[in-house]
Design an enzyme around this catalytic site. Structure first.
Site, PDB file in Angstrom:
ATOM      1  CG  ASN A 140      -1.955   1.102   1.186  1.00 14.03           C
ATOM      2  OD1 ASN A 140      -1.849   2.043   0.401  1.00 14.03           O
ATOM      3  ND2 ASN A 140      -2.966   0.985   2.031  1.00 14.03           N
ATOM      4  CG  ASN A 145      -5.136   4.663  -3.634  1.00 18.43           C
ATOM      5  OD1 ASN A 145      -5.049   3.694  -2.886  1.00 18.43           O
ATOM      6  ND2 ASN A 145      -4.142   5.020  -4.446  1.00 18.43           N
ATOM      7  CG  ASP A 146      -6.070   2.331   1.616  1.00 19.05           C
ATOM      8  OD1 ASP A 146      -5.314   2.255   0.629  1.00 19.05           O
ATOM      9  OD2 ASP A 146      -5.654   2.298   2.790  1.00 19.05           O
ATOM     10  N   GLY A 166      -5.951  -2.827   0.343  1.00 20.37           N
ATOM     11  CA  GLY A 166      -5.424  -1.495   0.113  1.00 20.37           C
ATOM     12  C   GLY A 166      -4.143  -1.410  -0.679  1.00 20.37           C
ATOM     13  CG  ASP A 168      -1.431   1.778  -3.629  1.00 16.86           C
ATOM     14  OD1 ASP A 168      -0.212   1.497  -3.657  1.00 16.86           O
ATOM     15  OD2 ASP A 168      -1.926   2.570  -2.804  1.00 16.86           O
ATOM     16  CG  ASP A 333      -8.625 -14.792 -16.968  1.00 14.60           C
ATOM     17  OD1 ASP A 333      -7.985 -15.427 -16.111  1.00 14.60           O
ATOM     18  OD2 ASP A 333      -9.876 -14.710 -16.969  1.00 14.60           O
ATOM     19  CD  GLU A 362      -6.285 -19.097 -16.409  1.00 16.06           C
ATOM     20  OE1 GLU A 362      -6.289 -19.479 -15.226  1.00 16.06           O
ATOM     21  OE2 GLU A 362      -7.163 -18.351 -16.892  1.00 16.06           O
TER      22      GLU A 362
END
Length: 617
Positions: A140, A145-146, A166, A168, A333, A362
């Site tokens: 974090n 910006n949490d 949190g 980032d 993905d 993937e």
């Protein structure tokens, strides 16, 4: 008034032509001069935008409005434009000629990215070492910006794996020096695009707006700063692409452009997860359809990539992302669940625009033929994939068996040997990404029962086998965690990455003896690999396992590296003469990890231990 529905077991969304919008939005948000993809389809979304009776017009040198596409939902219109070579950067005015209130929409045309002092779209090669990070759980760097007002998920609780913690993008930027020292050359981040879903948003795989970087991660500015900082250190960034599905709260799901935007079913239908149906010559059509068109979960609607509007939206976003941020490549993905013809189109568009970019998919399947079907292969079959590489789950199952199952004719380390013996099916097996675990799987250290010898042996294999090695954040510290009862337990925080952490394992002083032992093991192998021409670009020769001992060589005309793995429960005597085809002419072997030099004579290797030697004359 028309209504179209997204069906699931618990939800039903519809759009109405009278839905209120505060403004008109364009997707893509901008484009560039000098792009090979110079025929752009602009989706405009807003209140009854298609009902503008006076139509649409563009007056801008080098820009031509080729076609106006109206669809079932009047809240959308798709404008096909062409951008000539003479077009200059500037603001393109799109005039919406409503009779009562004419509107002008600004669409920016930028200069193509070049001359910024850093390379981009570089791709990854067998010279790289990748490090996978789940941004919410790594560090974090900006607590402000949490939580972001207005977003659906307001959780912030590090005491549970179910909520956001949190982490980032700034937190990652702050620790680039740590990663580079470890030997990392490339960062692969789990998705950074906005996920404005009600819960479990830490993983990032349910997009709600393709053209926004999640503000809880720091938004577009923090992402660009991370990429620029990484490039400034000679490192690369791989972004996680999700083409197959979006989140239930994506704006195109909440307000469907058309019924065929999604794969719709009379009742909720899940994918059957049976990749075999796609190449099985005896498969029933309905089972193929369920595999490809069924939803991944009820919270992730399945996009209809055979719809031309959907295809353009996704392809243009991929191109836009590379040009806007300067990323170096893509991990894709749930590759097997996409429309594979669409994927070939998308991959080709990226490679045409950026010749050095790479993409790996993937392919969580079982069996080398299964996996190789989805990548460039040597089969003479009707469908030919242009995907360059896979996340090599087959090699993973092989090394896992080698470390957890007793030696047998087809068991234990023989599974690893047999898997690699089938590399003839791939156009270039060196491009496959090899790994021990990831954000969806139990940590390998837990898989091997927290046995240090087994774990170090697996890491030795990872950094010396063919392919591109990748580790998951914390693997360098023998992190534990299993997916039962919840995958959140393999997504724990990196100690020291968050305010108030008692231990800081980014620093030597915060590591236990065990932490340091594994960290040093990774450090030595990764940094040796950086200078090893044989491992990065050389050939591979393997000997079939005997009595649990597996030996292979990486070699070129400059260097020979020998790797011996003892997967038996007892010590074994290793004779260099057995491998004379590769050892002849050499007299000494330097242990890559200990730096000890030994003559090429018989030696004893302990149970579940590995030796990595550089041979010299």
């Amino acid at each position: 008034m028309k209504k179209f529905f997204v069906m699931s077991a618990f939800v039903c969304f519809a759009f109405m032509a009278t839905a209120q919008q505060s403004s008109y939005k364009c997707y893509p948000t901008n484009w560039w001069t000098g792009m090979k993809w110079n025929k752009v389809q602009i989706m405009i979304h807003g209140d009854s935008i298609a009902n503008a009776k006076g139509g649409f017009s563009i007056v801008y040198p080098g820009i031509k409005l080729e076609k106006i596409n109206k669809v079932e939902n009047a809240n959308y219109v798709f404008l096909d434009i062409s951008i000539a070579a003479i077009a200059k950067p500037g603001i393109v005015k799109i005039k919406v000629n409503k009779e009562s209130t004419p509107v002008t929409i600004d669409f920016e045309l930028k200069a193509k990215r070049q001359g910024r002092g850093v390379d981009f779209a570089q791709g990854v090669t067998s010279a790289d070492f990748m490090y996978l990070i789940l941004p919410d759980r790594f560090s974090n760097g900006d607590p402000s910006n949490d939580r972001v007002a207005g977003m659906r998920d307001q959780s912030l609780n590090r005491d549970t794996v179910y909520n956001r913690h949190g982490g980032d993008l700034k937190g990652i930027t702050n620790h680039l020096e740590y990663l580079q020292q470890l030997g990392v050359t490339t960062l692969w981040l789990n998705p950074v695009i906005e996920n404005d879903m009600p819960g479990r948003t830490e993983h990032g795989y349910a997009f709600t707006d393709h053209y926004k970087i999640d503000p809880r991660l720091g938004g577009e500015k923090a992402y660009q700063q991370l990429i620029d900082s990484a490039h400034g250190r000679g490192m690369k960034i791989i972004q996680d692409a999700v083409y197959n599905h979006v989140g239930l709260y994506h704006f195109t799901v909440q307000d469907l452009p058309m019924k065929e935007w999604l794969h719709q079913w009379p009742e909720y239908t899940n994918t059957n997860f049976k990749d075999q149906t796609l190449f099985d010559p005896y498969a029933a059509s309905i089972e193929k359809k369920k595999m490809a068109d069924g939803w991944f979960t009820q919270q992730m609607p399945d996009l209809n990539e055979s719809n031309a509007f959907v295809a353009n939206f996704l392809i243009q976003h991929a191109l836009w992302t590379v040009e806007e941020f300067g990323i170096d490549g893509w991990r894709i993905d749930t590759y097997a669940y996409n429309d594979l013809d669409f994927m070939n189109r998308c991959n080709k568009a990226l490679m045409d625009e950026y010749p050095h970019i790479t993409m790996f998919g993937e392919t969580w399947v079982h069996g080398v033929p299964n996996q190789s079907y989805f990548v460039q292969n040597n089969y003479n079959i009707p469908f030919k994939s242009n995907l360059q590489a896979a996340t090599d789950f087959q090699a993973l199952w092989g090394i896992q068996d080698a470390m957890t199952k007793d030696f047998g004719w087809s068991d234990g380390v023989n599974n690893l040997y047999t898997t690699l013996a089938q590399d003839f099916v791939y156009k270039d097996p060196m491009r496959n990404v090899i790994f021990l675990d990831n954000h969806d799987m139990s940590r390998f250290y837990s898989v091997v029962g927290e046995n240090m010898d087994k774990y170090k042996t697996a890491l030795s294999w990872l950094f010396t086998c063919r392919g591109i090695p990748e580790i998951y954040y914390g693997d360098e510290l023998a992190t534990t965690g299993v997916t039962s009862p919840n995958d959140g337990y393999v997504r724990l925080d990196f100690p020291g990455g968050f305010p108030g952490d008692v231990l800081n394992k980014f620093e030597l002083s915060g590591r236990t003896v065990q932490d340091y032992e594994i960290w040093r093991h990774v450090f030595e192998l990764a940094n040796f690999r950086k200078k090893s021409s044989a491992i990065r670009f050389g050939k591979m020769m393997q000997y079939y396992p005997e009595d649990g001992v597996y030996t292979y060589f990486r070699y070129d005309d400059k260097q020979t590296v020998m790797v011996v793995m003892n997967t038996a429960k007892t010590d074994k005597t290793i004779s260099f003469t057995k491998y004379a085809e590769r050892t002849n002419g050499f007299t000494m072997a330097t242990d890559v990890l200990t730096k000890a030099k030994i003559p090429l004579k018989d030696f004893t290797l302990g149970s579940y231990k590995a030796a990595v030697f550089e041979l010299t004359k």
